[in-house]
Design a protein around this motif. Structure first.
Motif, PDB file in Angstrom:
ATOM      1  N   LEU A  64       1.007  -0.689  -0.007  1.00  0.00           N
ATOM      2  CA  LEU A  64       0.194  -0.025   0.171  1.00  0.00           C
ATOM      3  C   LEU A  64       0.780   1.606  -0.122  1.00  0.00           C
ATOM      4  O   LEU A  64       1.810   2.014   0.757  1.00  0.00           O
ATOM      5  CB  LEU A  64      -1.022   0.137   1.336  1.00  0.00           C
ATOM      6  CG  LEU A  64      -1.937   1.430   1.442  1.00  0.00           C
ATOM      7  CD1 LEU A  64      -3.135   0.627   1.479  1.00  0.00           C
ATOM      8  CD2 LEU A  64      -1.922   2.613   1.389  1.00  0.00           C
ATOM      9  N   VAL A  65       0.449   2.150  -1.039  1.00  0.00           N
ATOM     10  CA  VAL A  65       1.138   3.305  -1.308  1.00  0.00           C
ATOM     11  C   VAL A  65       0.327   4.670  -0.132  1.00  0.00           C
ATOM     12  O   VAL A  65      -0.492   4.021  -1.154  1.00  0.00           O
ATOM     13  CB  VAL A  65       2.354   3.573  -2.518  1.00  0.00           C
ATOM     14  CG1 VAL A  65       2.564   4.641  -2.602  1.00  0.00           C
ATOM     15  CG2 VAL A  65       2.245   2.082  -3.243  1.00  0.00           C
ATOM     16  N   HIS A  66       1.811   5.538   0.094  1.00  0.00           N
ATOM     17  CA  HIS A  66       0.610   6.643   0.909  1.00  0.00           C
ATOM     18  C   HIS A  66       1.700   7.586   0.468  1.00  0.00           C
ATOM     19  O   HIS A  66       2.968   7.766   0.899  1.00  0.00           O
ATOM     20  CB  HIS A  66       0.608   6.794   2.392  1.00  0.00           C
ATOM     21  CG  HIS A  66      -0.015   7.386   2.696  1.00  0.00           C
ATOM     22  ND1 HIS A  66       0.252   7.633   4.928  1.00  0.00           N
ATOM     23  CD2 HIS A  66      -0.583   8.390   2.763  1.00  0.00           C
ATOM     24  CE1 HIS A  66      -0.228   8.547   4.502  1.00  0.00           C
ATOM     25  NE2 HIS A  66      -0.592   9.000   3.926  1.00  0.00           N
ATOM     26  N   TRP A  67       1.198   8.581  -0.300  1.00  0.00           N
ATOM     27  CA  TRP A  67       1.837   9.816  -0.688  1.00  0.00           C
ATOM     28  C   TRP A  67       1.170  10.888   0.088  1.00  0.00           C
ATOM     29  O   TRP A  67       0.784  11.879   0.089  1.00  0.00           O
ATOM     30  CB  TRP A  67       0.664  10.159  -2.004  1.00  0.00           C
ATOM     31  CG  TRP A  67       1.800   9.466  -3.530  1.00  0.00           C
ATOM     32  CD1 TRP A  67       2.638  10.034  -4.097  1.00  0.00           C
ATOM     33  CD2 TRP A  67       1.576   8.513  -3.899  1.00  0.00           C
ATOM     34  NE1 TRP A  67       3.341   9.146  -5.061  1.00  0.00           N
ATOM     35  CE2 TRP A  67       2.384   8.592  -5.112  1.00  0.00           C
ATOM     36  CE3 TRP A  67      -0.351   7.299  -3.906  1.00  0.00           C
ATOM     37  CZ2 TRP A  67       1.759   7.409  -5.667  1.00  0.00           C
ATOM     38  CZ3 TRP A  67      -0.453   6.621  -4.776  1.00  0.00           C
ATOM     39  CH2 TRP A  67       0.656   6.470  -5.554  1.00  0.00           C
ATOM     40  N   THR A  68       1.726  11.046   1.644  1.00  0.00           N
ATOM     41  CA  THR A  68       1.738  12.250   2.891  1.00  0.00           C
ATOM     42  C   THR A  68       2.118  13.822   2.155  1.00  0.00           C
ATOM     43  O   THR A  68       1.763  14.261   2.831  1.00  0.00           O
ATOM     44  CB  THR A  68       2.204  11.389   3.575  1.00  0.00           C
ATOM     45  OG1 THR A  68       1.462  12.488   4.979  1.00  0.00           O
ATOM     46  CG2 THR A  68       4.035  11.376   4.004  1.00  0.00           C
ATOM     47  N   LEU A  69       2.863  12.981   1.629  1.00  0.00           N
ATOM     48  CA  LEU A  69       3.183  14.681   1.280  1.00  0.00           C
ATOM     49  C   LEU A  69       2.668  15.329  -0.410  1.00  0.00           C
ATOM     50  O   LEU A  69       3.433  16.589  -0.258  1.00  0.00           O
ATOM     51  CB  LEU A  69       5.082  15.001   0.585  1.00  0.00           C
ATOM     52  CG  LEU A  69       6.111  14.332   2.495  1.00  0.00           C
ATOM     53  CD1 LEU A  69       7.445  14.484   1.584  1.00  0.00           C
ATOM     54  CD2 LEU A  69       5.674  15.085   3.095  1.00  0.00           C
ATOM     55  N   GLY A  70       2.351  14.874  -0.709  1.00  0.00           N
ATOM     56  CA  GLY A  70       1.776  15.400  -1.769  1.00  0.00           C
ATOM     57  C   GLY A  70       1.972  14.189  -3.251  1.00  0.00           C
ATOM     58  O   GLY A  70       2.925  13.479  -3.703  1.00  0.00           O
ATOM     59  N   GLY A  71       0.478  13.592  -3.815  1.00  0.00           N
ATOM     60  CA  GLY A  71       0.332  12.996  -5.247  1.00  0.00           C
ATOM     61  C   GLY A  71      -0.091  13.158  -6.539  1.00  0.00           C
ATOM     62  O   GLY A  71       0.243  14.701  -6.838  1.00  0.00           O
ATOM     63  N   PRO A  72       0.421  12.040  -7.336  1.00  0.00           N
ATOM     64  CA  PRO A  72       0.481  12.863  -9.053  1.00  0.00           C
ATOM     65  C   PRO A  72      -1.209  13.376  -8.757  1.00  0.00           C
ATOM     66  O   PRO A  72      -0.887  13.952 -10.255  1.00  0.00           O
ATOM     67  CB  PRO A  72       0.152  11.340  -9.313  1.00  0.00           C
ATOM     68  CG  PRO A  72       0.846  10.683  -8.491  1.00  0.00           C
ATOM     69  CD  PRO A  72       0.474  10.981  -6.722  1.00  0.00           C
ATOM     70  N   TRP A  73      -1.952  13.156  -7.931  1.00  0.00           N
ATOM     71  CA  TRP A  73      -3.390  14.251  -8.699  1.00  0.00           C
ATOM     72  C   TRP A  73      -3.324  16.033  -8.501  1.00  0.00           C
ATOM     73  O   TRP A  73      -3.627  16.348  -8.674  1.00  0.00           O
ATOM     74  CB  TRP A  73      -4.529  13.898  -7.983  1.00  0.00           C
ATOM     75  CG  TRP A  73      -4.245  14.178  -6.284  1.00  0.00           C
ATOM     76  CD1 TRP A  73      -4.424  14.619  -5.181  1.00  0.00           C
ATOM     77  CD2 TRP A  73      -3.700  12.839  -5.289  1.00  0.00           C
ATOM     78  NE1 TRP A  73      -3.618  14.385  -3.757  1.00  0.00           N
ATOM     79  CE2 TRP A  73      -3.429  13.061  -4.164  1.00  0.00           C
ATOM     80  CE3 TRP A  73      -3.258  11.144  -5.779  1.00  0.00           C
ATOM     81  CZ2 TRP A  73      -3.281  12.336  -3.526  1.00  0.00           C
ATOM     82  CZ3 TRP A  73      -2.886  10.523  -4.763  1.00  0.00           C
ATOM     83  CH2 TRP A  73      -2.651  10.833  -3.549  1.00  0.00           C
ATOM     84  N   LEU A  74      -1.617  16.377  -7.451  1.00  0.00           N
ATOM     85  CA  LEU A  74      -1.465  17.215  -7.272  1.00  0.00           C
ATOM     86  C   LEU A  74      -0.713  17.619  -8.536  1.00  0.00           C
ATOM     87  O   LEU A  74       0.479  17.753  -8.992  1.00  0.00           O
ATOM     88  CB  LEU A  74      -0.849  17.955  -6.104  1.00  0.00           C
ATOM     89  CG  LEU A  74      -1.799  17.420  -4.719  1.00  0.00           C
ATOM     90  CD1 LEU A  74      -1.121  17.034  -2.759  1.00  0.00           C
ATOM     91  CD2 LEU A  74      -3.555  18.492  -4.997  1.00  0.00           C
ATOM     92  N   GLU A  75      -0.245  19.237  -9.146  1.00  0.00           N
ATOM     93  CA  GLU A  75       0.140  19.618  -9.552  1.00  0.00           C
ATOM     94  C   GLU A  75       1.674  20.015  -8.554  1.00  0.00           C
ATOM     95  O   GLU A  75       1.150  20.595  -7.277  1.00  0.00           O
ATOM     96  CB  GLU A  75       0.282  21.821 -10.380  1.00  0.00           C
ATOM     97  CG  GLU A  75       0.743  22.104 -10.987  1.00  0.00           C
ATOM     98  CD  GLU A  75      -0.411  23.524 -10.982  1.00  0.00           C
ATOM     99  OE1 GLU A  75       0.833  24.655 -11.950  1.00  0.00           O
ATOM    100  OE2 GLU A  75      -1.371  23.868 -10.724  1.00  0.00           O
ATOM    101  N   GLY A  76       2.469  19.412  -9.468  1.00  0.00           N
ATOM    102  CA  GLY A  76       4.029  19.603  -9.366  1.00  0.00           C
ATOM    103  C   GLY A  76       4.327  18.346  -8.682  1.00  0.00           C
ATOM    104  O   GLY A  76       5.507  18.109  -7.866  1.00  0.00           O
ATOM    105  N   TYR A  77       3.449  17.062  -8.479  1.00  0.00           N
ATOM    106  CA  TYR A  77       3.922  16.174  -7.923  1.00  0.00           C
ATOM    107  C   TYR A  77       3.648  15.110  -8.709  1.00  0.00           C
ATOM    108  O   TYR A  77       3.281  13.831  -8.675  1.00  0.00           O
ATOM    109  CB  TYR A  77       2.709  16.050  -6.348  1.00  0.00           C
ATOM    110  CG  TYR A  77       3.023  16.864  -4.949  1.00  0.00           C
ATOM    111  CD1 TYR A  77       3.780  16.738  -4.469  1.00  0.00           C
ATOM    112  CD2 TYR A  77       2.428  18.023  -4.426  1.00  0.00           C
ATOM    113  CE1 TYR A  77       4.271  17.656  -2.998  1.00  0.00           C
ATOM    114  CE2 TYR A  77       2.678  18.876  -4.408  1.00  0.00           C
ATOM    115  CZ  TYR A  77       3.284  18.502  -3.183  1.00  0.00           C
ATOM    116  OH  TYR A  77       4.159  19.207  -1.770  1.00  0.00           O
ATOM    117  N   ALA A  78       3.464  15.187 -10.181  1.00  0.00           N
ATOM    118  CA  ALA A  78       3.275  14.009 -10.989  1.00  0.00           C
ATOM    119  C   ALA A  78       3.851  13.024 -10.469  1.00  0.00           C
ATOM    120  O   ALA A  78       3.347  12.012 -11.375  1.00  0.00           O
ATOM    121  CB  ALA A  78       2.965  14.987 -12.156  1.00  0.00           C
TER     122      ALA A  78
END
Length: 290
Positions: A254-268
Motif C-alpha cells: 500500500l502506497v501513501h503519498w502523505t506529502l502530495g500525490g500525482p493528482w496534484l500540480e507539481g507532484y506528477a
C-alpha cells in the motif's frame, strides 16, 4: 339454523382477523426491535481474527472507511477502486465525507488552524460508525493499494484495540501537498492506516472525537495502555519520499503519498514508478464509466 350459521361464520372471521392483527403487531414489534438494535449496536458480525461470517454462513464484507477531502475526492475514489479490484473477499467501502457526517450530527468540531485535511479527526469516528462491534479498516485517501487487502484483513488480532504501521521519526518539513501546513509530533502518520477492533475502542465516542485534542487522538492517548496498540508490517503503509524506495521486484502493498500525490500540480512524478502505477489505476477507474 340460518342465524346460528351466520353467527358461527362471523365468529370464525373475527377470530381470523384478530389472529392476523396479532401476528402483524408481533411482526412490527420484532421489526422495530431489530431496527433499534441495528442503530445502536451496529452490524452483527464476528470479531474473531478469521474470516467474518454472517448469520446465514456467508462471508460478511470487509468494512473499509476512506478519509476523503472535498478538494481531492478523486484520489479517494482511485484508492477505493484499487481496493475493490484487488480484493479476494467481499468488501464494503465508505468514503468519510465531512458534510455527510455533519448532517448526520456526528461531526461538529471547528476546523483547526493546523488541520490539513477534512478527515484529520473524523477518522476516529470509525468505531462509532460500526456501532462498536466488529472490525473496520481506516485509510487516508491519498493512498493506492497494490496487494489483496484481504492479506491485511487477516492480520487482525483480538488482543489489540487498534493496529497500525508504526513509522519511525521522519524529517517532515514545513509544508505538504498544495502548500498546506505540515506539523510534526510523536507517532505522526501512525493513524493514517488503522485496523480498529471497535468493541475495544469505546473511548472513541462521538462526543470524545469532537472534543479531544488532535494530539490526544493521533498519539493514541485515548488508549488505556500502549499494550492495546499493535504493529503492522511497514509494507502496508509505504510513505513516498520518506521511506527508502522499494526494490523494483518488491513493491509495497500500500502506497501513501502523505506529502502530495500525482493528482496534484507539481507532484506528477512523486515516487517515480509508483506515480505511474497511480496514473494506470486512474485510467482503470475512469474506464469503468466509459
Amino acid at each position: 339454523p340460518l342465524v346460528r350459521f351466520a353467527l358461527s361464520k362471523l365468529a370464525l372471521n373475527t377470530t381470523w382477523i384478530l389472529s392476523c392483527s396479532l401476528s402483524s403487531a408481533r411482526w412490527a414489534a420484532t421489526r422495530r426491535q431489530r431496527l433499534s438494535l441495528s442503530m445502536t449496536q451496529g452490524p452483527a458480525i464476528n470479531v474473531n481474527s478469521g474470516p467474518m461470517r454472517c448469520g446465514d454462513g456467508l462471508a460478511a464484507p470487509m468494512q473499509v472507511f476512506i478519509g476523503t477531502d472535498h478538494h481531492h475526492r478523486l484520489a479517494a475514489q482511485v484508492l477505493a477502486h484499487s481496493l475493490r479490484s484487488r480484493s479476494s473477499v467481499p468488501i464494503a467501502i465508505t468514503l468519510l465525507e465531512q458534510h455527510q457526517l455533519e448532517r448526520a450530527g456526528l461531526y461538529w468540531r471547528p476546523r483547526d488552524p493546523l488541520q490539513s485535511t477534512d478527515f484529520s479527526f473524523s477518522r476516529f469516528l470509525v468505531p462509532a460508525l460500526l456501532g462498536f462491534r466488529g472490525w473496520g479498516l481506516y485509510l487516508d485517501g491519498d493512498m493506492l493499494c497494490l496487494d489483496d487487502p484481504a492479506n491485511l484483513w487477516t492480520l487482525r488480532d483480538d488482543q489489540y484495540a487498534v493496529q497500525c504501521v508504526q513509522h519511525p521519526v521522519h524529517a517532515w518539513g514545513d509544508a505538504k501537498m498544495d502548500g498546506r501546513v505540515q506539523t510534526s509530533y510523536p507517532r505522526k502518520n501512525w493513524s493514517s492506516l488503522m485496523l480498529f477492533n471497535a468493541a475495544r475502542c469505546l473511548q472513541l465516542g462521538v462526543d470524545a472525537v469532537n472534543t479531544a485534542s488532535g494530539l490526544q487522538l493521533h498519539r493514541f492517548e485515548w488508549l488505556a495502555d500502549d499494550s492495546l496498540l499493535g504493529a503492522l508490517p511497514k509494507r502496508w503503509n509505504h510513505l513516498v519520499q520518506l521511506d527508502p524506495p522499494p526494490p523494483a521486484d518488491q513493491p509495497p502493498a500500500l502506497v501513501h503519498w502523505t506529502l502530495g500525490g500525482p493528482w496534484l500540480e507539481g507532484y506528477a512524478d512523486a515516487g517515480d514508478s509508483l506515480a505511474s502505477l497511480w496514473r494506470h489505476e486512474l485510467r482503470q477507474f475512469q474506464g469503468v464509466f466509459v
